[in-house]
Design an enzyme around this catalytic site. Sequence first.
Site, short mmCIF file in Angstrom:
data_model
loop_
_atom_site.label_atom_id
_atom_site.label_comp_id
_atom_site.label_asym_id
_atom_site.label_seq_id
_atom_site.Cartn_x
_atom_site.Cartn_y
_atom_site.Cartn_z
N ASP A 67 0.81 -1.22 0.00
CA ASP A 67 0.00 0.00 0.00
C ASP A 67 0.84 1.27 0.00
OD1 ASP A 67 0.92 -0.48 2.57
OD2 ASP A 67 -1.05 -0.82 3.44
N ASP A 136 -8.21 -2.54 13.73
CA ASP A 136 -9.58 -2.74 13.26
C ASP A 136 -9.68 -3.95 12.32
OD1 ASP A 136 -8.28 -1.79 11.05
OD2 ASP A 136 -9.59 -0.06 10.71
N HIS A 138 -7.65 -4.50 9.68
CA HIS A 138 -7.25 -4.30 8.28
C HIS A 138 -5.97 -5.06 7.94
CE1 HIS A 138 -4.93 -0.47 9.62
NE2 HIS A 138 -4.02 -1.21 9.04
N GLU A 143 -9.78 -1.82 4.90
CA GLU A 143 -10.49 -1.51 6.14
C GLU A 143 -11.78 -2.33 6.24
OE1 GLU A 143 -9.00 0.05 8.30
OE2 GLU A 143 -8.33 2.05 7.76
C1 GLP Z 1 -0.51 0.13 8.56
C2 GLP Z 1 -0.25 -0.69 7.31
C3 GLP Z 1 -0.57 -2.13 7.52
C4 GLP Z 1 0.04 -2.62 8.82
C5 GLP Z 1 -0.51 -1.84 9.97
C6 GLP Z 1 -0.02 -2.30 11.33
O1 GLP Z 1 -1.82 0.56 8.67
N1 GLP Z 1 -0.97 -0.21 6.17
O2 GLP Z 1 -0.09 -2.88 6.42
O3 GLP Z 1 -0.24 -3.97 8.99
O4 GLP Z 1 -0.14 -0.50 9.76
O5 GLP Z 1 1.09 -1.56 11.71
P1 GLP Z 1 1.95 -1.74 13.02
O6 GLP Z 1 2.86 -2.86 12.76
O7 GLP Z 1 2.70 -0.43 13.13
O8 GLP Z 1 1.01 -1.98 14.13
#
Ligand code: GLP
Length: 243
Positions: A67, A136, A138, A143
């Site tokens: 992403d 949430d 995702h 989402e």
């Molecule tokens: C972002 C990314 C996700 C990732 C998520 C969790 O939103 N788009 O791909 O899984 O963060 O991140 P963290 O590892 O910082 O909790």
Amino acid sequence: MKIIIVDNYLGVGAKGAEIVAGEINKNKKLVLGLATGETMIPFYRSLIKMAKSKKINIKGIKTFNLDEYAGFGKDNKDSYYHFMDKNFFSKVGIPAENVNFLNGKNKNLNLECKNYEKMIKKFGGIDLQVLGIGRDGHIGFNEPGSKFNSKTRMVLLSKLTRKDNSRFFGHKLERVPKKSLTMGISTIMSARKILLLASGANKAEIIHRALHGEVNAKVPASFLQRHKNVIVILDKDAGSELD
Ligand code: GLP
């Protein structure tokens, strides 16, 4: 689903890297889907160590990141490209032509997303997709409400996601983009193998719902229950609500 529980945050990255290294050693031209986020930092550090000590050869692999924020390109310091370059690409000297990234600055974002799907197909599909998870549920930036058949597209970020990710924007919510481009659920589900990493007590509830709850779009990560080749690596805290 195979669930592996390790001691802590660093262990999640180390175990994840060990599995990815095994796949790279089996297939020098591996098509590897990559993720961003704090969970991934030790994972990239472990891979960098292995590349530097020649335990793996990264030069031939192709990467596709999940992403990117809409409006952000490679030159933006808050872009996911910049995160990846800083934490991985620049440290392992992966050839630029082997790195694939959504360009959030393209004037035609729909076309950008369509072309990304085409590129993934052109390289024969993703062999191994690495994922984190949002609180949430995702995956990528899919989402709640994301459909099973969704492809790479532009999405609106949830309030919780923007709040959680504001720590990367100096805790200033207004600086966090409202839109993002992301591979879709079906793009992710088409990967031959999936590796989901999560750590910390704040992920325990969503991990329980994703792995053992009902499969539906309310928790996009629950769709992974329908994939036949998923490995989940958790630390004790993230796995604390599993039976
Ligand atoms: C972002 C990314 C996700 C990732 C998520 C969790 O939103 N788009 O791909 O899984 O963060 O991140 P963290 O590892 O910082 O909790």
